[in-house]
Design a protein around this motif. Structure first.
Motif, short mmCIF file in Angstrom:
data_model
loop_
_atom_site.label_atom_id
_atom_site.label_comp_id
_atom_site.label_asym_id
_atom_site.label_seq_id
_atom_site.Cartn_x
_atom_site.Cartn_y
_atom_site.Cartn_z
N GLN A 100 2.17 6.97 -6.68
CA GLN A 100 1.17 7.96 -7.08
C GLN A 100 1.62 9.37 -6.77
O GLN A 100 1.51 10.27 -7.61
CB GLN A 100 -0.15 7.66 -6.39
CG GLN A 100 -1.26 8.62 -6.80
CD GLN A 100 -2.56 8.32 -6.07
OE1 GLN A 100 -2.61 7.46 -5.20
NE2 GLN A 100 -3.61 9.04 -6.40
N ARG B 87 0.83 -1.21 0.00
CA ARG B 87 0.00 0.00 0.00
C ARG B 87 0.87 1.26 0.00
O ARG B 87 0.62 2.21 -0.73
CB ARG B 87 -0.93 -0.02 1.21
CG ARG B 87 -1.90 1.15 1.24
CD ARG B 87 -2.89 1.08 2.40
NE ARG B 87 -2.21 1.01 3.69
CZ ARG B 87 -2.30 -0.01 4.54
NH1 ARG B 87 -3.03 -1.05 4.25
NH2 ARG B 87 -1.65 0.01 5.69
N GLN B 88 1.95 1.26 0.78
CA GLN B 88 2.83 2.42 0.86
C GLN B 88 3.55 2.66 -0.46
O GLN B 88 3.69 3.81 -0.89
CB GLN B 88 3.84 2.24 1.99
CG GLN B 88 4.68 3.46 2.25
CD GLN B 88 3.86 4.64 2.74
OE1 GLN B 88 2.98 4.48 3.57
NE2 GLN B 88 4.12 5.81 2.21
N GLN C 195 1.12 4.30 -2.82
CA GLN C 195 0.92 5.71 -2.48
C GLN C 195 2.12 6.55 -2.89
O GLN C 195 1.97 7.65 -3.43
CB GLN C 195 0.67 5.86 -0.98
CG GLN C 195 -0.68 5.37 -0.53
CD GLN C 195 -0.83 5.42 0.99
OE1 GLN C 195 0.12 5.67 1.72
NE2 GLN C 195 -2.03 5.15 1.47
N ASP C 196 3.32 6.04 -2.66
CA ASP C 196 4.52 6.77 -3.03
C ASP C 196 4.64 6.92 -4.55
O ASP C 196 5.04 7.97 -5.04
CB ASP C 196 5.77 6.09 -2.47
CG ASP C 196 5.83 6.18 -0.95
OD1 ASP C 196 5.12 7.04 -0.38
OD2 ASP C 196 6.56 5.38 -0.35
#
Length: 141
Positions: free
Chosen positions: A133, A126-127, A130-131
């Motif tokens: 994106q 997930r991280q 997000q990074d």
């Protein structure tokens, strides 16, 4: 701003060095981000492995105690059921069949709990998304 520090008033070499410094900053930040993501992945996997080992140890310990208890209880159950049905072999067969069904059910449940999908590094995944994106938004914006 000081008069000579505005990049629009500087010559072409100042613009090239600005781009180089931006690219250098982006590479450093990407490198640092990758190191942090790897550290997060390692920490999460260590926690998952630790959880797996503790779970397996508890399962083995409980199985040892369960076997001892079951041996005593099975003997008592077979003798009690023999007085009800009037046959020792029939009572042993009934008790053995019921225990086999329970054992299969427990094995299937344990297999689902110890599946590889529960060990996947979900927070790291997930991280990273997000990074990625945020990085793509930063590059395009």
């Amino acid at each position: 701003m000081a008069q000579g520090s505005d990049p629009r008033q500087a010559g072409p070499s100042a613009g090239a060095s600005s781009i180089q410094s931006l690219i250098g900053d982006a590479l450093r930040e990407t490198n640092e981000l990758a190191r942090k993501e790897i550290a997060l992945f390692r920490a999460e996997m260590a926690g998952n492995i630790r959880q797996l080992i503790v779970g397996l140890a508890c399962m083995v310990g409980s199985a040892v105690f369960a076997v001892v208890a079951l041996l005593v209880l099975i003997g008592a159950l077979v003798k009690w059921l023999a007085t009800v049905v009037g046959s020792e072999w029939l009572s042993a067969l009934i008790v053995g069949g019921v225990l086999l069904v329970v054992a299969v059910g427990m094995a299937l449940w344990a297999r689902s709990v110890l599946s590889l999908s529960t060990l996947a590094p979900t927070r790291t995944t997930r991280q990273v998304r997000q990074d990625a994106q945020a990085l793509s938004e930063r590059v395009s914006g």
